[in-house]
Write a protein that holds these residues in place. Structure first.
Motif, PDB file in Angstrom:
ATOM      1  N   THR A  98       0.831  -1.199   0.000  1.00  0.00           N
ATOM      2  CA  THR A  98       0.000   0.000   0.000  1.00  0.00           C
ATOM      3  C   THR A  98       0.869   1.253   0.000  1.00  0.00           C
ATOM      4  N   THR A  99       1.963   1.212   0.767  1.00  0.00           N
ATOM      5  CA  THR A  99       2.903   2.339   0.784  1.00  0.00           C
ATOM      6  C   THR A  99       3.521   2.552  -0.585  1.00  0.00           C
ATOM      7  N   LEU A 100       3.908   1.458  -1.239  1.00  0.00           N
ATOM      8  CA  LEU A 100       4.595   1.561  -2.526  1.00  0.00           C
ATOM      9  C   LEU A 100       3.714   2.185  -3.609  1.00  0.00           C
ATOM     10  N   GLN A 101       2.394   2.161  -3.413  1.00  0.00           N
ATOM     11  CA  GLN A 101       1.514   2.780  -4.402  1.00  0.00           C
ATOM     12  C   GLN A 101       1.763   4.281  -4.517  1.00  0.00           C
ATOM     13  N   VAL A 102       2.227   4.912  -3.429  1.00  0.00           N
ATOM     14  CA  VAL A 102       2.354   6.377  -3.432  1.00  0.00           C
ATOM     15  C   VAL A 102       3.724   6.863  -2.983  1.00  0.00           C
ATOM     16  N   MET A 103       4.630   5.950  -2.626  1.00  0.00           N
ATOM     17  CA  MET A 103       5.897   6.355  -2.033  1.00  0.00           C
ATOM     18  C   MET A 103       7.058   5.727  -2.794  1.00  0.00           C
ATOM     19  N   GLU A 104       8.196   6.398  -2.778  1.00  0.00           N
ATOM     20  CA  GLU A 104       9.370   5.869  -3.452  1.00  0.00           C
ATOM     21  C   GLU A 104       9.878   4.609  -2.753  1.00  0.00           C
ATOM     22  N   VAL A 105      10.384   3.663  -3.546  1.00  0.00           N
ATOM     23  CA  VAL A 105      10.823   2.374  -3.009  1.00  0.00           C
ATOM     24  C   VAL A 105      11.938   2.550  -1.981  1.00  0.00           C
ATOM     25  N   ALA A 106      12.946   3.347  -2.314  1.00  0.00           N
ATOM     26  CA  ALA A 106      14.084   3.517  -1.414  1.00  0.00           C
ATOM     27  C   ALA A 106      13.661   4.137  -0.091  1.00  0.00           C
ATOM     28  N   ASP A 107      12.755   5.121  -0.121  1.00  0.00           N
ATOM     29  CA  ASP A 107      12.280   5.752   1.115  1.00  0.00           C
ATOM     30  C   ASP A 107      11.539   4.748   1.995  1.00  0.00           C
ATOM     31  N   ALA A 108      10.653   3.969   1.370  1.00  0.00           N
ATOM     32  CA  ALA A 108       9.870   2.993   2.135  1.00  0.00           C
ATOM     33  C   ALA A 108      10.770   1.935   2.767  1.00  0.00           C
ATOM     34  N   ILE A 109      11.754   1.443   2.005  1.00  0.00           N
ATOM     35  CA  ILE A 109      12.664   0.424   2.538  1.00  0.00           C
ATOM     36  C   ILE A 109      13.527   1.003   3.652  1.00  0.00           C
ATOM     37  N   ALA A 110      13.988   2.243   3.482  1.00  0.00           N
ATOM     38  CA  ALA A 110      14.813   2.870   4.515  1.00  0.00           C
ATOM     39  C   ALA A 110      14.045   2.984   5.832  1.00  0.00           C
ATOM     40  N   ILE A 111      12.773   3.407   5.758  1.00  0.00           N
ATOM     41  CA  ILE A 111      11.955   3.495   6.971  1.00  0.00           C
ATOM     42  C   ILE A 111      11.754   2.106   7.568  1.00  0.00           C
ATOM     43  N   PHE A 112      11.547   1.114   6.702  1.00  0.00           N
ATOM     44  CA  PHE A 112      11.354  -0.255   7.204  1.00  0.00           C
ATOM     45  C   PHE A 112      12.530  -0.725   8.042  1.00  0.00           C
ATOM     46  N   PHE A 113      13.729  -0.226   7.768  1.00  0.00           N
ATOM     47  CA  PHE A 113      14.902  -0.716   8.479  1.00  0.00           C
ATOM     48  C   PHE A 113      15.001  -0.233   9.923  1.00  0.00           C
ATOM     49  N   VAL A 114      13.915   0.336  10.446  1.00  0.00           N
ATOM     50  CA  VAL A 114      13.828   0.490  11.903  1.00  0.00           C
ATOM     51  C   VAL A 114      13.413  -0.834  12.535  1.00  0.00           C
ATOM     52  N   GLU A 115      13.161  -1.844  11.689  1.00  0.00           N
ATOM     53  CA  GLU A 115      12.730  -3.166  12.206  1.00  0.00           C
ATOM     54  C   GLU A 115      13.713  -3.768  13.204  1.00  0.00           C
ATOM     55  N   PRO A 116      15.047  -3.786  12.942  1.00  0.00           N
ATOM     56  CA  PRO A 116      15.950  -4.319  13.970  1.00  0.00           C
ATOM     57  C   PRO A 116      15.887  -3.545  15.274  1.00  0.00           C
ATOM     58  N   ILE A 117      15.608  -2.243  15.172  1.00  0.00           N
ATOM     59  CA  ILE A 117      15.473  -1.424  16.378  1.00  0.00           C
ATOM     60  C   ILE A 117      14.242  -1.858  17.163  1.00  0.00           C
ATOM     61  N   MET A 118      13.119  -2.048  16.463  1.00  0.00           N
ATOM     62  CA  MET A 118      11.902  -2.507  17.125  1.00  0.00           C
ATOM     63  C   MET A 118      12.078  -3.905  17.699  1.00  0.00           C
ATOM     64  N   LEU A 119      12.787  -4.770  16.958  1.00  0.00           N
ATOM     65  CA  LEU A 119      13.024  -6.127  17.436  1.00  0.00           C
ATOM     66  C   LEU A 119      13.850  -6.110  18.715  1.00  0.00           C
ATOM     67  N   THR A 120      14.820  -5.221  18.786  1.00  0.00           N
ATOM     68  CA  THR A 120      15.633  -5.093  19.997  1.00  0.00           C
ATOM     69  C   THR A 120      14.761  -4.742  21.191  1.00  0.00           C
ATOM     70  N   ILE A 121      13.876  -3.770  21.013  1.00  0.00           N
ATOM     71  CA  ILE A 121      13.016  -3.328  22.114  1.00  0.00           C
ATOM     72  C   ILE A 121      12.025  -4.422  22.500  1.00  0.00           C
ATOM     73  N   LEU A 122      11.369  -5.046  21.513  1.00  0.00           N
ATOM     74  CA  LEU A 122      10.395  -6.099  21.801  1.00  0.00           C
ATOM     75  C   LEU A 122      11.050  -7.299  22.480  1.00  0.00           C
ATOM     76  N   SER A 123      12.267  -7.648  22.043  1.00  0.00           N
ATOM     77  CA  SER A 123      12.957  -8.789  22.641  1.00  0.00           C
ATOM     78  C   SER A 123      13.309  -8.521  24.099  1.00  0.00           C
ATOM     79  N   SER A 124      13.633  -7.270  24.412  1.00  0.00           N
ATOM     80  CA  SER A 124      13.940  -6.947  25.805  1.00  0.00           C
ATOM     81  C   SER A 124      12.694  -7.026  26.675  1.00  0.00           C
TER      82      SER A 124
END
Length: 319
Positions: A98-124
């Motif tokens: 849904t994001t890719l319909q209106v947003m640039e691919v590189a921007d969307a993927i860059a934002i997605f890479f907060v995933e390891p940060i979220m995983l760190t917090i959730l794992s703790s």
């Protein structure tokens, strides 16, 4: 005796090199999945694009189960857990397409890479893993980097700019559940069940949305061009997943994880070649901040943890 001792390090070095090569090819190929998804999403709803991805994952897992003699190893007893994993993954993929319909691919993927940060917090929080103040600080810095990318995108497309964060949160939950399940199940049976349940969930969503006019879940009959894009989504996603499986079998996850950030670079290259989009200076600043904070977290995990929070025995699903 000496020849045996000297051949073992060479063997391990060759395996490490093979693993690094497989991971490099995987992260190079992964943005092509998103390029095809963005092209398909111009006429096909995100739920249908996601369904195509799951169908191919399931089809690729079938022969692998047979070849590896694991056809009977997937557990019905844990189907409920795998259904939850697939549901979370479905939400993440639908949000990202849904994001890719209106947003640039590189921007969307860059934002997605907060995933390891979220995983760190959730794992703790949920897995009771010890996380020090340095990694929490890196998490905060990484979120600041994400805001640098989200803020101008939010002005252009509204709340859709936040969907990559939803994707990242869902994938972090998915990986966390996978870490628990992977201790007692093999990767390919897990992929089979994930694909099966994900396909079923998507088909239910499309059945509910049929005739509704919803831009997300209303099913449509794809034309030849759209079918080619869906085929591209499925084949490249399956190929990237298989490459990742082989990478993690040959090399430690802590060694391979930093290479995942190359996906932002390859996404920028492909986004520029196909859509003529290129991040501006503010977005590049956000990208570098996210990459630096993520790499720092990985370095701290590698130094102080026996098993990083980002380590799973199954393919992780980058969008």
């Amino acid at each position: 005796m000496s020849s045996t001792g000297s051949s073992l390090p060479r063997l391990r070095q060759s395996e490490l090199t093979f693993g690094l090569l497989m991971m490099f090819l995987s992260v190079f190929l992964s943005p092509i999945v998103d390029i095809f998804s963005k092209l398909a999403a111009t006429t096909i709803p995100p739920a249908e694009v996601t369904a195509a991805r799951f169908i191919f994952q399931w089809l690729f897992a079938l022969p692998m189960l047979a070849l590896r003699g694991q056809w009977g190893r997937w557990s019905l007893r844990r189907s409920g857990v795998h259904a939850i994993r697939a549901g979370v993954l479905t939400l993440s993929m639908v949000s990202f397409v849904t994001t890719l319909q209106v947003m640039e691919v590189a921007d969307a993927i860059a934002i997605f890479f907060v995933e390891p940060i979220m995983l760190t917090i959730l794992s703790s929080i949920f897995l009771k893993e010890t996380i020090g103040w340095r990694r929490y600080t890196a998490c905060a810095v990484g979120f600041f980097g994400a805001m640098l990318i989200i803020q101008p995108s939010f002005e252009q497309v509204g709340f859709v700019a936040l969907l990559p964060v939803v994707t990242a949160l869902c994938v972090a939950v998915y990986v966390m559940i996978t870490r628990v399940v992977s201790h007692s199940e093999d990767a390919w049976p897990m992929q089979f069940q994930t694909g099966l349940w994900g396909m079923a969930i998507c088909l239910i969503l499309l059945a509910i949305g049929h005739g509704s006019g919803s831009p997300i879940i209303a099913s449509v009959i794809p034309d030849g061009t759209a079918m080619a894009y869906l085929l591209g989504v499925g084949v490249t996603a399956a190929a990237s997943g298989i490459l990742t499986v082989h990478a993690y079998r040959a090399a430690p996850a802590s060694t391979l994880a930093p290479l995942q950030y190359f996906e932002i670079v390859s996404a920028t290259i492909f986004g520029w070649l196909v859509f003529h989009n290129f991040p501006d200076l503010i977005k590049w600043a956000g990208i570098f901040i996210i990459m630096a904070s993520g790499l720092y977290i990985l370095w701290r995990e590698r130094r102080f943890a026996s098993r990083p929070v980002s380590d799973t025995s199954e393919t992780t699903f980058a969008p």
